[in-house]
Enzyme design. Sequence first.
Site, PDB file in Angstrom:
ATOM      1  N   HIS A  82      34.218   9.874  88.009  1.00 50.85           N
ATOM      2  CA  HIS A  82      34.587  10.033  86.599  1.00 50.85           C
ATOM      3  C   HIS A  82      33.981  11.314  86.058  1.00 50.85           C
ATOM      4  O   HIS A  82      32.820  11.621  86.318  1.00 50.85           O
ATOM      5  CB  HIS A  82      34.071   8.843  85.781  1.00 50.85           C
ATOM      6  CG  HIS A  82      34.411   8.956  84.330  1.00 50.85           C
ATOM      7  ND1 HIS A  82      35.640   8.585  83.832  1.00 50.85           N
ATOM      8  CD2 HIS A  82      33.704   9.431  83.277  1.00 50.85           C
ATOM      9  CE1 HIS A  82      35.664   8.811  82.537  1.00 50.85           C
ATOM     10  NE2 HIS A  82      34.499   9.329  82.172  1.00 50.85           N
ATOM     11  N   ASP A 161      36.765  -1.732  74.291  1.00 50.41           N
ATOM     12  CA  ASP A 161      36.534  -0.291  74.119  1.00 50.41           C
ATOM     13  C   ASP A 161      37.617   0.333  73.247  1.00 50.41           C
ATOM     14  O   ASP A 161      37.342   1.219  72.440  1.00 50.41           O
ATOM     15  CB  ASP A 161      36.483   0.411  75.485  1.00 50.41           C
ATOM     16  CG  ASP A 161      36.245   1.906  75.328  1.00 50.41           C
ATOM     17  OD1 ASP A 161      35.204   2.259  74.747  1.00 50.41           O
ATOM     18  OD2 ASP A 161      37.102   2.709  75.733  1.00 50.41           O
ATOM     19  N   ARG A 168      35.225   4.386  66.171  1.00 45.49           N
ATOM     20  CA  ARG A 168      34.230   5.469  66.330  1.00 45.49           C
ATOM     21  C   ARG A 168      34.841   6.810  65.996  1.00 45.49           C
ATOM     22  O   ARG A 168      34.222   7.666  65.373  1.00 45.49           O
ATOM     23  CB  ARG A 168      33.708   5.491  67.777  1.00 45.49           C
ATOM     24  CG  ARG A 168      32.740   4.369  68.095  1.00 45.49           C
ATOM     25  CD  ARG A 168      32.512   4.279  69.588  1.00 45.49           C
ATOM     26  NE  ARG A 168      31.940   5.502  70.129  1.00 45.49           N
ATOM     27  CZ  ARG A 168      32.070   5.894  71.396  1.00 45.49           C
ATOM     28  NH1 ARG A 168      32.724   5.171  72.270  1.00 45.49           N
ATOM     29  NH2 ARG A 168      31.526   7.022  71.803  1.00 45.49           N
ATOM     30  N   SER A 183      31.044   2.933  76.732  1.00 46.50           N
ATOM     31  CA  SER A 183      32.496   3.127  76.745  1.00 46.50           C
ATOM     32  C   SER A 183      32.959   3.572  78.145  1.00 46.50           C
ATOM     33  O   SER A 183      33.883   2.996  78.731  1.00 46.50           O
ATOM     34  CB  SER A 183      32.851   4.181  75.683  1.00 46.50           C
ATOM     35  OG  SER A 183      34.159   4.647  75.840  1.00 46.50           O
ATOM     36  N   LYS A 187      34.667   0.900  81.515  1.00 45.09           N
ATOM     37  CA  LYS A 187      35.950   1.126  82.205  1.00 45.09           C
ATOM     38  C   LYS A 187      35.728   1.270  83.711  1.00 45.09           C
ATOM     39  O   LYS A 187      36.544   0.828  84.515  1.00 45.09           O
ATOM     40  CB  LYS A 187      36.648   2.352  81.611  1.00 45.09           C
ATOM     41  CG  LYS A 187      37.239   2.036  80.231  1.00 45.09           C
ATOM     42  CD  LYS A 187      37.750   3.243  79.488  1.00 45.09           C
ATOM     43  CE  LYS A 187      36.670   4.029  78.870  1.00 45.09           C
ATOM     44  NZ  LYS A 187      36.985   4.940  77.799  1.00 45.09           N
TER      45      LYS A 187
HETATM   46  N1  URA Z   1      34.895   9.120  77.181  1.00 45.81           N
HETATM   47  C1  URA Z   1      35.011   7.784  76.972  1.00 45.81           C
HETATM   48  O1  URA Z   1      35.718   7.098  77.696  1.00 45.81           O
HETATM   49  N2  URA Z   1      34.320   7.248  75.952  1.00 45.81           N
HETATM   50  C2  URA Z   1      33.510   7.959  75.132  1.00 45.81           C
HETATM   51  O2  URA Z   1      32.907   7.390  74.245  1.00 45.81           O
HETATM   52  C3  URA Z   1      33.414   9.336  75.357  1.00 45.81           C
HETATM   53  C4  URA Z   1      34.100   9.904  76.407  1.00 45.81           C
END
Ligand code: URA
Length: 435
Positions: A82, A161, A168, A183, A187
Amino acid sequence: MNFDDILLKKRNGGTLTDSEIEFFIGELLAERIPDYKLSAFLMAIFFRGMTDRETAVLTAEMAHSGDCNDLSVFGDLTVDKHSTGGVGDKTTLIVAPIAAACGCKLAKMSGRALGITGGTVDKLEAIPGYRSTLSADDFIAQVQRIGIAVVGQSGELVPADKKLYALRDVTCTVDSIPLIASSIMSKKLAAGSRNIVLDVKCGNGAFMKSLASAKALAALMVEIGRQNGRRVTAVITDMSAPLGRAVGNALEVAEAVALLKGEINDSPLYEVCVVLASEMIALAGQMSVSAARAQVLNALQSGNAYKKFKEWIAAQGGDIACIDDTSALPLSPLAYEICADTDGYIAEIDAENTGILAKATGAGRVNKGDAVDPGAGLVLTHHCGEYVQKGEPMLRVYGSTPALPALAMRMPRDMIKITDKKIQPPPIILETIRQ
Ligand code: URA
């Protein structure tokens, strides 16, 4: 238990218990928390922070709020990667087939571009025919058959999320380290891989502008992984300049293909890809990073990584003729060049402004759901530290809008800085954090 007490506790700087966090996520999913209370809670977290334990529990609860991939059939060999988001970051297109060519299993769910950062799914969809949606059975079967499948994130992955991020985004609470870490990691946990390599970008083209904040985010995500039974390594990489020469979907596919074919073997992009792929193979194969690096170099030099890339793209319906000859990929019809106004060495290429320009060409999207122009974007002709002559192009911009020259001319004149002194480009790998 009620949410108002939890909100008050966090506002006063208290530490939430595991069951309070579990209760909060339950209430969130049941839509029993009005947005004004949720906004206040997010702001309380922003100012009061969270302990590592609170963040790890929040992450796990978020991960279990929707579908979770079961990849147990692949044992310990699954690996995910990621990036926290950068400009010109096409590393997934390169490291995923390298790792698969070395025996790792990549059952990967990737995101789309938003803001100035690109998204892997948009890049893949620039290849005519590529299908970024597969049924759950086809997804697993493809990984079983060829070791790799890359799809977009399904609507049911981590719904908690989605709710939190949407709020947010409009309450100035995106850039809170525990909220970003939970967050991202929720995932990754839901996506199911046993091993995870994080590329934490640092610099003006990234979320994390300073090395200190990038290190704090990286260390927290590694710890969340540990507390949730995943092996995680974070590599902090420089994002003060775009990664590689191309920024834009099809343009980045072409650059990734050139690297996999062995045409790029000495550049910041090459180094980041070799380092990330080595960390992935070291985790999944439980070997030293130097042994993994030898496998990576072999996969590139033997052509096996490129062969795996083509196998993967063909399996998902992509037109292989466009990979064999990348000039067949989409390219927007209008081009405009910006040339150097003096001789000298490229001292800086401002990643943030380069990303803003690429997005304005149509390569990125302003709002979720907007279409992207697969052939739009830009190509930098030089890396930092290289010499450019007066009148030589530094930047080629592609798009479909007749306003292209005006867009390019609107960029700050010093987006690319030239100096008369030979300079040493900044290091691309800044730090690695392991469990
Ligand atoms: N990428 C994400 O998936 N979440 C965040 O809060 C910031 C970057």
